[in-house]
Design a protein around this motif. Structure first.
Motif, PDB file in Angstrom:
ATOM      1  N   ARG A  86       0.827  -1.202   0.000  1.00  0.00           N
ATOM      2  CA  ARG A  86       0.000   0.000   0.000  1.00  0.00           C
ATOM      3  C   ARG A  86       0.865   1.257   0.000  1.00  0.00           C
ATOM      4  O   ARG A  86       0.489   2.287  -0.555  1.00  0.00           O
ATOM      5  CB  ARG A  86      -0.915  -0.007   1.213  1.00  0.00           C
ATOM      6  N   GLN A 132       0.988  -1.749  -7.113  1.00  0.00           N
ATOM      7  CA  GLN A 132      -0.328  -1.148  -6.911  1.00  0.00           C
ATOM      8  C   GLN A 132      -1.220  -1.358  -8.131  1.00  0.00           C
ATOM      9  O   GLN A 132      -2.438  -1.512  -8.001  1.00  0.00           O
ATOM     10  CB  GLN A 132      -0.173   0.339  -6.612  1.00  0.00           C
ATOM     11  N   ASP A 145      -8.657  -5.848  -7.221  1.00  0.00           N
ATOM     12  CA  ASP A 145      -9.791  -5.151  -6.617  1.00  0.00           C
ATOM     13  C   ASP A 145     -10.917  -4.942  -7.621  1.00  0.00           C
ATOM     14  O   ASP A 145     -12.094  -4.937  -7.263  1.00  0.00           O
ATOM     15  CB  ASP A 145      -9.350  -3.791  -6.066  1.00  0.00           C
ATOM     16  N   TYR A 198      -3.511  -9.853   0.245  1.00  0.00           N
ATOM     17  CA  TYR A 198      -4.042  -8.490   0.229  1.00  0.00           C
ATOM     18  C   TYR A 198      -5.547  -8.508  -0.033  1.00  0.00           C
ATOM     19  O   TYR A 198      -6.325  -7.850   0.659  1.00  0.00           O
ATOM     20  CB  TYR A 198      -3.334  -7.685  -0.866  1.00  0.00           C
TER      21      TYR A 198
END
Length: 243
Positions: free
Chosen positions: A98, A215, A222, A140
């Motif tokens: 992160r 990321q 995500d 994650y």
């Protein structure tokens, strides 16, 4: 071209071992060391290396805080950070991810793998050891889902918006990056040049406002473009079958 490296670890013997491995190579030079997180930031600001090997658990400012501080420095945009970790450091590694770390390497990696990792991340290549990357990103995603029990197994509207901002070709590239493929492997799979792959990666980072390829891969998870191992994304091919 010589790759200039700073080694950060709170144990002098580990720093010495890393230095000996790296300086055995003609194209790698260790230009600084630090034993604390705060010390790492000071050294990197002073010598401006190409690559930092960053331990996580250290006194006086841990590696996570140090990564975040380095990422926040516009003058250090060209410096890349490899986090030294073990599989027991999952939560720490997620926090470093992160914060903007560029890659991950197991502390017990073979010397040849260490040198290859430094060269690859300096060249702007993919996320080092695919098994480490996949393990960390899987963790994650699971932590994120555990934090919100009502989270849908498919992408949220906000996450889908991320995908809408990418071209079909960029999505193809991102799926393969998420498997740990190198630029060369992505280029071969999609019949592109490595320069074109790098251009796509740079474009995606800019468009999505991200600072590292790690990321970028997390954004793919995500958004539901790829899923943790064993799960298929909704409406998309399983990333494990790509390439």
């Amino acid at each position: 071209m010589t790759v200039r490296v700073v080694v950060v670890d709170d144990q002098p013997t580990i720093r010495l071992g890393l230095r000996m491995i790296l300086e055995h190579e003609d194209d790698v030079s260790v230009v600084g060391e630090a034993g604390t997180g705060a010390g790492a930031v000071d050294v990197v600001r002073e010598v401006r290396p190409d690559v930092v090997l960053m331990d996580i658990r250290m006194p006086d400012g841990n590696g996570i805080d140090a990564v975040a501080a380095l990422v926040a420095e516009p003058t250090l945009a060209a410096t890349r950070t490899i986090v030294l970790t073990t599989f027991h450091d999952e939560e720490y590694v997620v926090a470093a991810l992160r914060a903007g770390a560029d890659g991950f390497l197991l502390k017990d990696a073979d010397p040849a793998d260490l040198v290859a990792a430094v060269r690859r991340v300096h060249a702007g290549d993919q996320l080092l050891d695919p098994s480490v990357t996949r393990h960390v990103v899987d963790r994650y995603v699971r932590l994120a889902e555990a934090a919100d029990a009502t989270r849908s197994r498919t992408a949220t509207p906000a996450a889908r918006h991320v995908l809408e901002r990418l071209t079909p070709r960029e999505r193809d590239v991102l799926v393969r990056l998420a498997t740990g493929a190198t630029n060369a492997e992505v280029a071969a799979a999609l019949a592109l040049t490595e320069a074109t792959v790098k251009s796509h990666v740079s474009s995606m980072l800019t468009r999505l406002g991200l600072t590292s390829r790690v990321q970028l891969v997390v954004a793919a998870f995500d958004a539901g473009l790829v899923r943790p191992a064993g799960e298929r994304p909704t409406g998309e091919p399983d990333a494990s079958t790509c390439g």
